[in-house]
Motif scaffolding. Structure first.
Motif, PDB file in Angstrom:
ATOM      1  N   GLY A 245       0.810  -1.204   0.000  1.00 56.37           N
ATOM      2  CA  GLY A 245       0.000   0.000   0.000  1.00 56.37           C
ATOM      3  C   GLY A 245       0.844   1.255   0.000  1.00 56.37           C
ATOM      4  O   GLY A 245       1.908   1.316   0.619  1.00 56.37           O
ATOM      5  N   GLY A 246       0.383   2.254  -0.748  1.00 52.73           N
ATOM      6  CA  GLY A 246       1.093   3.522  -0.797  1.00 52.73           C
ATOM      7  C   GLY A 246       1.800   3.739  -2.119  1.00 52.73           C
ATOM      8  O   GLY A 246       1.628   2.974  -3.086  1.00 52.73           O
ATOM      9  N   TYR A 247       2.609   4.789  -2.153  1.00 47.81           N
ATOM     10  CA  TYR A 247       3.255   5.224  -3.388  1.00 47.81           C
ATOM     11  C   TYR A 247       4.745   4.909  -3.356  1.00 47.81           C
ATOM     12  O   TYR A 247       5.419   5.118  -2.341  1.00 47.81           O
ATOM     13  CB  TYR A 247       3.031   6.728  -3.588  1.00 47.81           C
ATOM     14  CG  TYR A 247       1.600   7.055  -3.927  1.00 47.81           C
ATOM     15  CD1 TYR A 247       1.191   7.208  -5.242  1.00 47.81           C
ATOM     16  CD2 TYR A 247       0.643   7.186  -2.920  1.00 47.81           C
ATOM     17  CE1 TYR A 247      -0.126   7.507  -5.565  1.00 47.81           C
ATOM     18  CE2 TYR A 247      -0.682   7.478  -3.222  1.00 47.81           C
ATOM     19  CZ  TYR A 247      -1.055   7.634  -4.552  1.00 47.81           C
ATOM     20  OH  TYR A 247      -2.363   7.914  -4.854  1.00 47.81           O
ATOM     21  N   ILE A 248       5.257   4.431  -4.479  1.00 51.69           N
ATOM     22  CA  ILE A 248       6.671   4.112  -4.619  1.00 51.69           C
ATOM     23  C   ILE A 248       7.473   5.373  -4.950  1.00 51.69           C
ATOM     24  O   ILE A 248       8.522   5.622  -4.378  1.00 51.69           O
ATOM     25  CB  ILE A 248       6.864   3.042  -5.714  1.00 51.69           C
ATOM     26  CG1 ILE A 248       6.202   1.725  -5.286  1.00 51.69           C
ATOM     27  CG2 ILE A 248       8.344   2.833  -6.018  1.00 51.69           C
ATOM     28  CD1 ILE A 248       6.178   0.671  -6.363  1.00 51.69           C
ATOM     29  N   MET A 249       6.955   6.150  -5.875  1.00 54.16           N
ATOM     30  CA  MET A 249       7.639   7.384  -6.263  1.00 54.16           C
ATOM     31  C   MET A 249       7.405   8.462  -5.206  1.00 54.16           C
ATOM     32  O   MET A 249       6.494   8.364  -4.372  1.00 54.16           O
ATOM     33  CB  MET A 249       7.145   7.852  -7.624  1.00 54.16           C
ATOM     34  CG  MET A 249       7.350   6.846  -8.744  1.00 54.16           C
ATOM     35  SD  MET A 249       9.088   6.535  -9.117  1.00 54.16           S
ATOM     36  CE  MET A 249       9.503   8.043  -9.996  1.00 54.16           C
ATOM     37  N   SER A 250       8.198   9.510  -5.263  1.00 49.70           N
ATOM     38  CA  SER A 250       8.072  10.594  -4.284  1.00 49.70           C
ATOM     39  C   SER A 250       6.750  11.324  -4.451  1.00 49.70           C
ATOM     40  O   SER A 250       6.142  11.328  -5.531  1.00 49.70           O
ATOM     41  CB  SER A 250       9.217  11.593  -4.449  1.00 49.70           C
ATOM     42  OG  SER A 250       9.065  12.306  -5.673  1.00 49.70           O
ATOM     43  N   ALA A 251       6.310  11.957  -3.374  1.00 50.24           N
ATOM     44  CA  ALA A 251       5.074  12.744  -3.439  1.00 50.24           C
ATOM     45  C   ALA A 251       5.203  13.866  -4.466  1.00 50.24           C
ATOM     46  O   ALA A 251       4.218  14.200  -5.151  1.00 50.24           O
ATOM     47  CB  ALA A 251       4.752  13.317  -2.064  1.00 50.24           C
ATOM     48  N   GLU A 252       6.390  14.434  -4.596  1.00 50.24           N
ATOM     49  CA  GLU A 252       6.609  15.491  -5.577  1.00 50.24           C
ATOM     50  C   GLU A 252       6.347  14.981  -6.995  1.00 50.24           C
ATOM     51  O   GLU A 252       5.716  15.658  -7.804  1.00 50.24           O
ATOM     52  CB  GLU A 252       8.038  16.020  -5.460  1.00 50.24           C
ATOM     53  CG  GLU A 252       8.358  17.145  -6.430  1.00 50.24           C
ATOM     54  CD  GLU A 252       9.798  17.606  -6.340  1.00 50.24           C
ATOM     55  OE1 GLU A 252      10.086  18.745  -6.743  1.00 50.24           O
ATOM     56  OE2 GLU A 252      10.651  16.820  -5.863  1.00 50.24           O
ATOM     57  N   TYR A 253       6.824  13.774  -7.275  1.00 52.41           N
ATOM     58  CA  TYR A 253       6.614  13.194  -8.605  1.00 52.41           C
ATOM     59  C   TYR A 253       5.129  12.904  -8.835  1.00 52.41           C
ATOM     60  O   TYR A 253       4.571  13.223  -9.890  1.00 52.41           O
ATOM     61  CB  TYR A 253       7.430  11.909  -8.754  1.00 52.41           C
ATOM     62  CG  TYR A 253       7.395  11.320 -10.151  1.00 52.41           C
ATOM     63  CD1 TYR A 253       8.317  11.723 -11.113  1.00 52.41           C
ATOM     64  CD2 TYR A 253       6.447  10.361 -10.507  1.00 52.41           C
ATOM     65  CE1 TYR A 253       8.291  11.184 -12.392  1.00 52.41           C
ATOM     66  CE2 TYR A 253       6.409   9.833 -11.781  1.00 52.41           C
ATOM     67  CZ  TYR A 253       7.334  10.240 -12.728  1.00 52.41           C
ATOM     68  OH  TYR A 253       7.295   9.712 -13.991  1.00 52.41           O
ATOM     69  N   VAL A 254       4.482  12.307  -7.852  1.00 54.82           N
ATOM     70  CA  VAL A 254       3.057  11.983  -7.977  1.00 54.82           C
ATOM     71  C   VAL A 254       2.238  13.243  -8.207  1.00 54.82           C
ATOM     72  O   VAL A 254       1.352  13.291  -9.076  1.00 54.82           O
ATOM     73  CB  VAL A 254       2.571  11.217  -6.731  1.00 54.82           C
ATOM     74  CG1 VAL A 254       1.053  11.025  -6.777  1.00 54.82           C
ATOM     75  CG2 VAL A 254       3.267   9.870  -6.616  1.00 54.82           C
ATOM     76  N   ASN A 255       2.515  14.293  -7.441  1.00 56.20           N
ATOM     77  CA  ASN A 255       1.783  15.554  -7.620  1.00 56.20           C
ATOM     78  C   ASN A 255       2.041  16.179  -8.983  1.00 56.20           C
ATOM     79  O   ASN A 255       1.149  16.788  -9.579  1.00 56.20           O
ATOM     80  CB  ASN A 255       2.149  16.530  -6.504  1.00 56.20           C
ATOM     81  CG  ASN A 255       1.432  16.226  -5.209  1.00 56.20           C
ATOM     82  OD1 ASN A 255       0.362  15.607  -5.200  1.00 56.20           O
ATOM     83  ND2 ASN A 255       2.005  16.653  -4.101  1.00 56.20           N
ATOM     84  N   MET A 256       3.268  16.039  -9.486  1.00 57.05           N
ATOM     85  CA  MET A 256       3.570  16.556 -10.815  1.00 57.05           C
ATOM     86  C   MET A 256       2.726  15.848 -11.873  1.00 57.05           C
ATOM     87  O   MET A 256       2.150  16.487 -12.759  1.00 57.05           O
ATOM     88  CB  MET A 256       5.057  16.371 -11.111  1.00 57.05           C
ATOM     89  CG  MET A 256       5.503  16.844 -12.491  1.00 57.05           C
ATOM     90  SD  MET A 256       5.398  15.538 -13.775  1.00 57.05           S
ATOM     91  CE  MET A 256       6.685  14.427 -13.221  1.00 57.05           C
ATOM     92  N   VAL A 257       2.623  14.516 -11.770  1.00 53.80           N
ATOM     93  CA  VAL A 257       1.817  13.744 -12.719  1.00 53.80           C
ATOM     94  C   VAL A 257       0.350  14.146 -12.629  1.00 53.80           C
ATOM     95  O   VAL A 257      -0.318  14.385 -13.646  1.00 53.80           O
ATOM     96  CB  VAL A 257       1.983  12.235 -12.454  1.00 53.80           C
ATOM     97  CG1 VAL A 257       0.990  11.426 -13.289  1.00 53.80           C
ATOM     98  CG2 VAL A 257       3.409  11.786 -12.742  1.00 53.80           C
TER      99      VAL A 257
END
Length: 621
Positions: A245-257
C-alpha cells in the motif's frame, strides 16, 4: 457411486429449474472452446525522449473542461530555455477577431493552467494560445450540448509504451464519430520515471482531437510510476511492487503527474490532500445534462501485503487451489474510502440539470479476467482488480445504483460489459471496460466453470452469470479476448447517452478499421443497448403507487425508507408518470422536484407485488 449420481442429478435439475425461472437465461452449452492460443507481441518501444523543437513550437498541447460556467485549461510546454518567457496568452475569437482573455505562468515542469469563471457556455469559441517566442496553438471551446438528444463519449485506456507510433487510425475515427467528450481512464504513460517525455508524446499522438472538445484524463498506476497501485491514503510503499500500500515514487513526482493530467478538471469535491501532501482530484462534470462523477479508484485502496495471507507467487496474485474467497474480505480493507463514498452519495442525489448519471474511473468493480499476460497464465483472483475488497466493492456499487448510474472505465486491457450483482444477480449497474489503445499484456475472460445461467440470444461462449475469483456476482454480456486474428484486441469504446429514450448504447471498435466503412465491424458482442433503469435492476418486493404528474414532465423522484431514514434511490424519470419499485415492505416518503419547485408526500405504504394496479398518486406542483 450412487450418492455421487444423485448429487449430479440434483445439480442438473437445479440448473434446469434456474433456467426456466429466470427470464432471459438459458442452460450453458456443453462444449466450450478450448484454451486460448498464444499471442505474438511485436514491440516498438524504447526510452521516451523529448524532441528538440523549434522555439516557435514550444507549446505542446492543451486540455480543457467546462463545468457550471467555469472553464479550466492546462497547457503543456516543451522545455523552455533559461532566457525564454514563462508566460502564455489565451485569446478567443467572438466573431470580431482575436481578443486577449488572460495570461498564465508556465511552471518548472512546463505546465500552465487557466481557470475562468462566468464562461458563456451557450456558444463555441475558437481559442488561441501564444508564447512570446512565436509558438501558437489553436482549438475550439465547444458550447455545452444541452440541446443535443444524444451525448456521445469516447473512452480510452492503456496507451502502452510498446508502440510509440502515431495513433492516426484512432484520431481519424474519432474525428468521424465527433464525440462530445473524451475520457482517458489511465495509463496514458507507461514510462515510470519519464512522465513529462511520455506526456508530451501523448499530446503529439492525440492533440488533433483533444484540442477541440472537453477531455477528461486521469492518471492510473503506470502514470505515477508503479505497476500496480494501492494508494492507501498516501502512505509510502516499501515493497518493490507496492503491494504493502502507498506510493513508490516521491510525493513530488506523484503531484507533478496529477497536476499535468488532472489540473484542467473541474475543482475537486474536497481538495484536502492525503498523506505526504499528495493532491486529490475526484470531482464531477456536467456536460450536455449528463452528470459524470470522476473518482480515484486506487487512492484509498488498501494494499494486500501484510493484511491477508500470501496465496500465490506475489501478494496480489492468488492461485492456491484451496483458497476460500471469504478469507480475504477482511474488515480493515478499503476501496474508495469514506471521502469518495460521501461524494458519490451527495452527487448521486443532486439532479439539477442532470438527465442521467455516469461514473468514470480507472477500472471496474469486479474480477473481469481469468488469464493474465500469457495464454497459459491463469489466476484464481487478482487483488489489483476492484473485485477486492468485496465489502468495499459492494459499498461502491450500492452508491452508484442509488442514482441508476452507469460505469465507464478501463485498465484491464480486456474490453468487457458486465452487469454487476451485490446480493443477487444483476441487482446493480452495468460497467463498460474499454479496450487498451495498445495492448502487449493480453488478458482473457475464460472461466473453467459452467455459468450459473446463460444469456438468451447471446452467442459468445462465456456470456452469462458467473462468480469472479472473489465470489462476486458478474453477468458477462460481452468480452473481447485476444485471438490469432486480432492478437492484441486493442481499440476504443464509444458510449451514446440518449436523453429522450434514456437508452445507453455501448460500442467497442478495434484498431485499424474505418468506422464509416459499411463493412466495418465492432468486436463480437457489440453494440449493446440498455436502459437507464437497468442500472438498478434489483427485483422489487413491492411497489409504491403509480405517480402521475399533472403539470410536470421529467421530474426528479426520490424514495426514502422512513424506518431506516435512508434514501433508496433518486432518479429523473422519463415522462410524466412512473411507478417506483421498492425492496421491502415498509412506509416511504417520496420527494419530487421540477423546475426548482419541490414537493413531498409521507407515510406511503408499499403495495404487494400483486396489487400494483392500486389507485395512482396524483402530483401537482
Amino acid at each position: 457411486m450412487m450418492r455421487l449420481t444423485r448429487l449430479l442429478l440434483c445439480a442438473l435439475f437445479g440448473l434446469f429449474l434456474f433456467s426456466i425461472t429466470m427470464p432471459g437465461i438459458v442452460p450453458a452449452e456443453e462444449n466450450p472452446p478450448t484454451e486460448p492460443e498464444p499471442i505474438k507481441i511485436d514491440r516498438k518501444g524504447g526510452k521516451p525522449t523529448i524532441p528538440d523543437v523549434p522555439r516557435d513550437e514550444v507549446i505542446g498541447f492543451a486540455l480543457y473542461t467546462l463545468h457550471n460556467h467555469v472553464l479550466k485549461m492546462s497547457v503543456q510546454f516543451y522545455p523552455l530555455e533559461e532566457n525564454e518567457s514563462r508566460d502564455v496568452v489565451l485569446e478567443v475569437d467572438s466573431g470580431n477577431g482575436w481578443k486577449k482573455i488572460t495570461t498564465a505562468r508556465v511552471d518548472e515542469n512546463g505546465l500552465a493552467t487557466f481557470r475562468l469563471q462566468n464562461w458563456n457556455d451557450s456558444r463555441r469559441y475558437p481559442y488561441r494560445l501564444s508564447h512570446a517566442g512565436g509558438s501558437e496553438y489553436t482549438g475550439v471551446i465547444r458550447e455545452n450540448p444541452i440541446d443535443k438528444e444524444e451525448i456521445v463519449v469516447a473512452g480510452f485506456t492503456g496507451n502502452s509504451n510498446s508502440d510509440r507510433s502515431p495513433r492516426t487510425d484512432v484520431v481519424e475515427n474519432i474525428k468521424k464519430l465527433d464525440p462530445d467528450l473524451l475520457f482517458f481512464s489511465g495509463d496514458q504513460s507507461y514510462d515510470h520515471k519519464e512522465h513529462t517525455a511520455a506526456w508530451l508524446l501523448f499530446g503529439r499522438q492525440f492533440g488533433e482531437i483533444i484540442k477541440d472538445r472537453p477531455t477528461i484524463t486521469i492518471p492510473d498506476d503506470h502514470d505515477v510510476g508503479q505497476g500496480n497501485l494501492w494508494g492507501e491514503g498516501g502512505k509510502v510503499s516499501h515493497l518493490p511492487g507496492g503491494a504493502d500500500g502507498g506510493y513508490i515514487m516521491s510525493a513530488e513526482y506523484v503531484n507533478m503527474v496529477q497536476k499535468a493530467q488532472a489540473s484542467h478538471l473541474p475543482d475537486p469535491y474536497d481538495p484536502t490532500p492525503i498523506e505526504q501532501d499528495i493532491s486529490v482530484y475526484y470531482t464531477n462534470l456536467n456536460w450536455g445534462d449528463i452528470d459524470f462523477a470522476v473518482i480515484e479508484d486506487r487512492k484509498w485502496k488498501t494494499g494486500p501485503a501484510g493484511l491477508i495471507p500470501k496465496q500465490g507467487p506475489r501478494p496480489d496474485h492468488i492461485n492456491n487451489p484451496n483458497y476460500d474467497p471469504t478469507t480475504v474480505d477482511v474488515p480493515e480493507a478499503r476501496l474508495l474510502g469514506s471521502r469518495q463514498l460521501k461524494f458519490l452519495h451527495e452527487w448521486g442525489q443532486d439532479w439539477d440539470q442532470a438527465e442521467m448519471k455516469v461514473v468514470l474511473s480507472q477500472t471496474i468493480f469486479g474480477g473481469g479476467a481469468h488469464i493474465h499476460g500469457k495464454s497459459d497464465s491463469r489466476l484464481l483472483a487478482d487483488l489489483d482488480s476492484n473485485g477486492w475488497p468485496q465489502a468495499g466493492r459492494a459499498r461502491a456499487l450500492e452508491e452508484i445504483r442509488r442514482c441508476f448510474g452507469f460505469h465507464l472505465a478501463g485498465d484491464q486491457h480486456l474490453a468487457t460489459v458486465i452487469h454487476h450483482g451485490v446480493h443477487s444477480w444483476e441487482d446493480s449497474g452495468f460497467s463498460f471496460c474499454v479496450p487498451s489503445i495498445v495492448n502487449y499484456y493480453g488478458r482473457w475472460w475464460w472461466p473453467l466453470e459452467e455459468p450459473e445461467g446463460r444469456l438468451e440470444g447471446n452467442d459468445l461462449p462465456f456470456a452469462g452469470q458467473f462468480y469472479d475469483g472473489f465470489r462476486n456476482k458478474l453477468t458477462m454480456h460481452a468480452y473481447a479476448n485476444p485471438t490469432s486474428e486480432n492478437f492484441n484486441a486493442a481499440g476504443f469504446g464509444i458510449v451514446r447517452f440518449n436523453k429522450k429514450s434514456r437508452q445507453i448504447t455501448m460500442e467497442c471498435w478495434p484498431r485499424h478499421v474505418d468506422v464509416e466503412d459499411p463493412d466495418a465491424k465492432q468486436f463480437e458482442g457489440w453494440p449493446i443497448v440498455i436502459q437507464q433503469e437497468d442500472n438498478y435492476a434489483r427485483k422489487p418486493l413491492g411497489w409504491l403507487p403509480e405517480l402521475q404528474f399533472e403539470n410536470a414532465t421529467n421530474p426528479v423522484v426520490q424514495v426514502v425508507d422512513e424506518y431506516l431514514d435512508e434514501i433508496v434511490y433518486t432518479i429523473r424519470i422519463n415522462g410524466n408518470s412512473w411507478q417506483p419499485p421498492v425492496f421491502r415492505e415498509a412506509t416511504y416518503t417520496i420527494r419530487f422536484k421540477s423546475d426548482g419547485k419541490t414537493k413531498s408526500v409521507e407515510h406511503i405504504e408499499s403495495l404487494p407485488l400483486d396489487q400494483r394496479d392500486a389507485e395512482p398518486l396524483k402530483i401537482r406542483f
